[in-house]
Scaffold this active site. Structure first.
Site, PDB file in Angstrom:
ATOM      1  N   GLU A  11      59.520  -7.695  31.416  1.00 33.16           N
ATOM      2  CA  GLU A  11      58.478  -7.811  30.371  1.00 33.16           C
ATOM      3  C   GLU A  11      59.123  -7.921  28.986  1.00 33.16           C
ATOM      4  OE1 GLU A  11      54.917  -7.706  30.254  1.00 33.16           O
ATOM      5  OE2 GLU A  11      54.769  -7.910  32.430  1.00 33.16           O
TER       6      GLU A  11
ATOM      7  N   ASP B 127      47.094  -9.934  36.567  1.00 33.70           N
ATOM      8  CA  ASP B 127      48.315  -9.183  36.862  1.00 33.70           C
ATOM      9  C   ASP B 127      48.400  -8.054  35.850  1.00 33.70           C
ATOM     10  OD1 ASP B 127      50.910  -8.649  38.015  1.00 33.70           O
ATOM     11  OD2 ASP B 127      51.814  -9.535  36.248  1.00 33.70           O
ATOM     12  N   SER B 128      49.301  -7.108  36.135  1.00 32.70           N
ATOM     13  CA  SER B 128      49.521  -6.019  35.190  1.00 32.70           C
ATOM     14  C   SER B 128      50.185  -6.522  33.906  1.00 32.70           C
ATOM     15  CB  SER B 128      50.442  -4.979  35.822  1.00 32.70           C
ATOM     16  OG  SER B 128      51.698  -5.579  36.083  1.00 32.70           O
TER      17      SER B 128
ATOM     18  N   HIS C 183      56.679 -10.379  39.323  1.00 37.06           N
ATOM     19  CA  HIS C 183      57.630 -10.471  38.215  1.00 37.06           C
ATOM     20  C   HIS C 183      59.008 -10.949  38.706  1.00 37.06           C
ATOM     21  CE1 HIS C 183      54.746  -7.989  36.001  1.00 37.06           C
ATOM     22  NE2 HIS C 183      55.466  -8.127  34.911  1.00 37.06           N
TER      23      HIS C 183
ATOM     24  N   CYS D  42      56.957  -8.620  44.377  1.00 34.16           N
ATOM     25  CA  CYS D  42      56.417  -8.343  43.044  1.00 34.16           C
ATOM     26  C   CYS D  42      56.465  -9.678  42.317  1.00 34.16           C
ATOM     27  CB  CYS D  42      57.273  -7.302  42.315  1.00 34.16           C
ATOM     28  SG  CYS D  42      56.844  -7.121  40.562  1.00 34.16           S
TER      29      CYS D  42
ATOM     30  N   CYS E 154      49.340 -10.023  41.765  1.00 32.27           N
ATOM     31  CA  CYS E 154      50.085  -8.774  41.571  1.00 32.27           C
ATOM     32  C   CYS E 154      50.072  -8.029  42.899  1.00 32.27           C
ATOM     33  CB  CYS E 154      49.400  -7.949  40.486  1.00 32.27           C
ATOM     34  SG  CYS E 154      50.096  -6.310  40.259  1.00 32.27           S
ATOM     35  N   ASN E 155      51.246  -7.776  43.434  1.00 31.05           N
ATOM     36  CA  ASN E 155      51.337  -7.063  44.714  1.00 31.05           C
ATOM     37  C   ASN E 155      50.862  -5.622  44.579  1.00 31.05           C
ATOM     38  OD1 ASN E 155      53.217  -8.808  46.754  1.00 31.05           O
ATOM     39  ND2 ASN E 155      53.712  -9.228  44.628  1.00 31.05           N
ATOM     40  N   THR E 156      51.153  -5.021  43.437  1.00 21.93           N
ATOM     41  CA  THR E 156      50.803  -3.612  43.217  1.00 21.93           C
ATOM     42  C   THR E 156      49.285  -3.427  43.249  1.00 21.93           C
ATOM     43  OG1 THR E 156      52.773  -3.413  41.855  1.00 21.93           O
ATOM     44  CG2 THR E 156      51.104  -1.714  41.579  1.00 21.93           C
TER      45      THR E 156
END
Ligand code: DGL
Length: 270
Positions: A154, A10-11, A189, A187, A73-75
């Site tokens: 975050e 993931d990011s 997150h 997302c 991670c969807n992005t």
């Protein structure tokens, strides 16, 4: 049977929200997680940049001899899934969007009004609309990018009035104007603020991409006879920046003390 680890990435910390499902459903599986905490958020970056970062992480996971890669991670799924599948044609790669869209198409009927919240890159890609159309052509969704949520999450700003106000800023009009009765958390997150969303909008039916990607992993491993027969070592959590907030969040999400977790630093040359 395959005892090699599964690589999740993931990011940042978002993809960790899938891990408890895997630990519960598939306790024999060993996980290698990579969170690019030094470069998060990805959601407001260009497709080319997201793809380059994704290649670096996937090369690293490949060097760890993973049996499957999971883009938690969807992005990254929206921006790089096809490119990653082309580059690693010998490793199964599971993304977030198809499993979540498939579930949305099952639990929402054409009379429902589900909304999608996600990063700018995911919304811009139109990937959810496209997949949902494939699975249920009569179901319509409307989408809203919520770019301030990931940086706040975050930072651990969750049980806070700032988070509630930010959610209301994005969601009040979006829900009212589109008469929504459901919300897809597009997302990984966002499950970390699902409690806030439920409290602010108790009537919404909520669907989480974090759970769906974990369920898709289980399905793919079973289908391909790749389940681990036994645990081959401890889970390892890599991050490109080991800040206090990363360590606090990993403890919060996994419900374990940092001393019990194998947390490591690994960054990339840029
Ligand atoms: N967790 C990521 C997702 O599912 C994105 C967060 C970001 O913007 O970096 O889209």
């Amino acid at each position: 049977m395959d005892n090699r680890p599964i690589g999740f990435f993931d990011s940042g910390i978002g993809g960790l929200t899938s891990i408890p499902y895997i630990m519960r459903e598939l306790p024999n599986e060993r996980i290698i997680f990579y969170g690019d905490t030094a470069r998060t958020p990805y959601g407001s970056k260009s497709v080319g940049t997201i793809r380059d970062f994704a290649f670096q992480i996937a090369d690293f996971l490949d060097s760890q001899n993973v049996k499957m890669m999971v883009i938690a991670c969807n992005t990254i799924t929206a921006s790089a899934l096809d490119a990653l599948r082309e580059r690693y044609s010998n490793i199964p790669i599971v993304g977030c969007i198809s499993p979540t869209a498939r579930k949305a198409a099952r639990i929402f009927s054409p009379e429902d009004r589900p909304g999608l919240i996600a990063t700018k890159a995911t919304v811009r890609s139109g990937a959810y609309e496209q997949k949902i159309r494939e699975y249920n052509p009569r179901l319509r969704i409307c989408s809203k990018a919520c770019p301030a949520l990931v940086p706040l999450i975050e930072e651990g700003i969750i049980k806070s009035e700032i988070m509630d106000l930010t959610l209301k800023h994005y969601l009040d009009d979006f829900i009212k104007e589109n008469d929504l009765n459901g919300l897809i958390l597009g997302c990984t997150h966002y499950p970390l603020v699902a409690e806030n969303i439920r409290r602010l909008y108790p009537d919404l039916k909520i669907l989480s991409s974090s759970k769906e990607v974990a369920m898709a992993v289980k399905y793919e491993l079973e289908k391909n006879d790749m389940l681990a027969g036994e645990r081959s070592g401890e889970n390892t959590f890599f991050a490109s920046d080991l800040s206090d907030s990363f360590v606090n969040m990993i403890e919060l999400i996994l419900g374990q003390d940092k001393e019990e977790l194998n947390i490591k630093f690994k960054n990339f040359e840029i």
